[in-house]
Design an enzyme around this catalytic site. Structure first.
Site, short mmCIF file in Angstrom:
data_model
loop_
_atom_site.label_atom_id
_atom_site.label_comp_id
_atom_site.label_asym_id
_atom_site.label_seq_id
_atom_site.Cartn_x
_atom_site.Cartn_y
_atom_site.Cartn_z
N CYS A 18 -3.12 -13.25 -3.39
CA CYS A 18 -3.02 -14.00 -2.18
C CYS A 18 -3.28 -15.47 -2.11
O CYS A 18 -3.31 -15.92 -0.74
CB CYS A 18 -3.60 -13.19 -1.07
SG CYS A 18 -5.52 -13.28 -1.26
N PHE A 73 -11.79 -3.98 -5.90
CA PHE A 73 -11.81 -4.98 -4.71
C PHE A 73 -11.41 -4.12 -3.59
O PHE A 73 -10.46 -4.80 -2.79
CB PHE A 73 -11.08 -6.52 -4.98
CG PHE A 73 -11.35 -6.93 -5.99
CD1 PHE A 73 -12.47 -7.81 -6.25
CD2 PHE A 73 -10.44 -6.94 -7.00
CE1 PHE A 73 -12.75 -8.59 -7.43
CE2 PHE A 73 -10.73 -7.58 -8.30
CZ PHE A 73 -11.88 -8.30 -8.55
N ARG A 105 0.67 -1.28 -0.19
CA ARG A 105 -0.05 -0.07 0.03
C ARG A 105 0.84 1.21 0.03
O ARG A 105 0.69 2.07 -0.62
CB ARG A 105 -0.87 0.04 1.28
CG ARG A 105 -2.17 -1.02 1.24
CD ARG A 105 -3.15 -0.88 2.17
NE ARG A 105 -2.64 -1.53 3.49
CZ ARG A 105 -2.83 -2.50 4.05
NH1 ARG A 105 -3.50 -3.53 3.17
NH2 ARG A 105 -2.37 -2.83 5.25
N ALA A 135 -16.34 -5.77 -9.75
CA ALA A 135 -15.18 -5.37 -10.52
C ALA A 135 -15.14 -5.68 -11.79
O ALA A 135 -14.63 -5.13 -12.82
CB ALA A 135 -13.95 -5.45 -9.77
N ASP A 143 -6.31 -5.88 -6.20
CA ASP A 143 -5.86 -6.76 -5.25
C ASP A 143 -7.25 -7.75 -4.81
O ASP A 143 -7.76 -7.59 -3.68
CB ASP A 143 -5.57 -6.15 -3.82
CG ASP A 143 -5.21 -7.01 -2.74
OD1 ASP A 143 -4.83 -7.86 -2.90
OD2 ASP A 143 -5.40 -6.26 -1.46
N ASP A 160 -16.15 -1.65 -5.03
CA ASP A 160 -16.33 -3.09 -4.30
C ASP A 160 -17.89 -3.50 -4.48
O ASP A 160 -18.61 -2.67 -4.64
CB ASP A 160 -15.95 -2.91 -2.73
CG ASP A 160 -15.76 -4.22 -1.89
OD1 ASP A 160 -14.38 -4.67 -2.09
OD2 ASP A 160 -16.93 -4.91 -1.78
#
Length: 385
Positions: free
Chosen positions: A328, A219, A204, A268, A288, A240
């Site tokens: 992730c 997101f 970030r 999105a 992300d 979002d």
């Protein structure tokens, strides 16, 4: 005592702490906790956390066969892990103190939010030492409260109940995080993970320091990326699908005195396609998404999703613009992640330069001998035309 076969012993010697049930020659006839481990030849292998019901039966913690881990051992290990995070205290009041296997404390997670700690005890072996761990954490950190977020599905496989309960003192429902000057609220009792996404902190800051012009946060969730983008960007659009999440984005913008963040509710994928058709462009974009690949069987579908959203972002990026994109998903390797980006770039018909490759921060150590400790990967791309 646990006796392991050749494969289990070699795994330990190669630096991986896990021994699976299929590699046990003899299982301990004791309750969950620490057990002595030997190879089938009789060679000592030290000590491990024992989980009677788990497929991962042993989690190796020490090669020293002369000393059984006890309360003093826990205190030493926790003190060492916490000391590694000392540099972070000047940057944020929220960071991870213990990252499980990455800190040599398998299946234990400890996150700090201000004066409160949130722990996750994810195996029967570590769960048996809850009181000792809590006592050491109190002494080492001076925390005012410790909350157990023992609600991950991993506890099902250990024969443990999923629960959220207070272990010490008081932990507020919301806690203000101060991260490199940016303020946002964490929700330790019911928020994502242990209350916030602490692993993206440095990413970030990275994209926030480079942001310019019109920025887009896909997101966005509670807007932690958007807040960092807003410091330098003229205008930030935070997309979002969740209206409650976007309400928190608005609240966070107000908390930071920001008036240039616009929350937009929608999927999105659909929103970015529509904006491309409308001819909209952005100078800075963050992608992300949540983990699309929850298991190995989901990789094929996940790759389609990652490629699609990155392709849409690449099409929306203005010439010279920057895209920070991340995954992730542990099951999506770095190799597959970059292959996906190559394919998306090719399909976009544009050239993108790789400006940075990112991974996990200091408080989420990734061990090269334990691939399961690494899951976060990211890339900073620049549109060359």
């Amino acid at each position: 005592m646990a006796v392991v076969n050749r494969r289990g012993a070699q795994r330990i010697r190669n630096g991986h702490p896990w021994v699976f049930r299929s590699d046990l020659e003899r299982a301990p006839a004791v309750a969950a906790g620490f057990v002595r481990v030997e190879e089938y030849t009789g060679a000592p292998l030290g000590f491990a956390l024992w989980s009677p019901q788990s497929e991962i039966s042993l989690r190796h913690v020490s090669a020293d066969a002369s000393r059984a881990p006890d309360a003093a051992w826990w205190h030493e290990q926790l003190r060492t892990a916490i000391a590694r995070r000392a540099p972070l205290a000047t940057e944020s009041n929220a960071y991870r103190l213990v990252h499980g296997e990455g800190d040599g404390l398998p299946s234990l997670v400890v996150d700090r939010y201000g004066d409160a700690l949130v722990v996750q005890l994810l195996s029967a072996g570590v769960n048996a030492w809850t009181e000792t761990i809590v006592a050491s954490l109190q002494e080492l950190t001076g925390c005012t409260g410790i909350l157990a977020r023992n609600d991950p599905a991993a506890r099902d496989r250990e024969g443990l109940p999923r629960e959220v309960r207070l272990l010490h003192g008081d932990v507020p429902r919301v806690i203000e995080v101060v991260e490199h000057g940016v303020r946002y609220l964490a929700a330790p009792w019911d928020g994502q993970k242990t209350g916030a996404f602490l692993d993206q902190r440095e990413n970030r800051v990275l994209i926030g320091s480079l942001a310019r012009g019109r920025a887009l946060d896909c997101f966005a969730y509670h807007g932690s990326f958007a807040l960092h983008l807003a410091d330098r960007a003229e205008h930030v659009t935070a997309v979002d699908i969740s209206a409650p999440a976007l309400a928190r984005v608005h609240e966070h913008a107000q908390r930071n005195g920001l008036t240039n963040i616009e929350p937009v509710e929608g999927d999105a994928f659909d929103v970015l396609r529509a904006w491309y058709r409308e001819g909209r462009r952005f100078d800075t974009i963050v992608v992300d998404p949540p983990a699309f690949a929850k298991n190995r069987n989901a990789i094929e579908g996940a790759l389609r999703g990652y490629k699609d959203i990155n392709l849409q972002a690449m099409r929306l990026l203005a010439p010279g613009g920057l895209l920070f994109t991340a995954s992730c998903s542990f099951h999506l390797s770095r190799g597959l992640f970059f292959e996906m980006l190559q394919e998306a770039s090719a399909d976009s018909g544009r050239r993108f330069a790789l400006r940075a490759i990112t991974g996990q921060p200091l408080d989420h150590p990734e061990l090269i001998t334990v691939p399961e400790t690494g899951y976060l990967k990211g890339a900073l791309l620049e549109a060359m035309g």
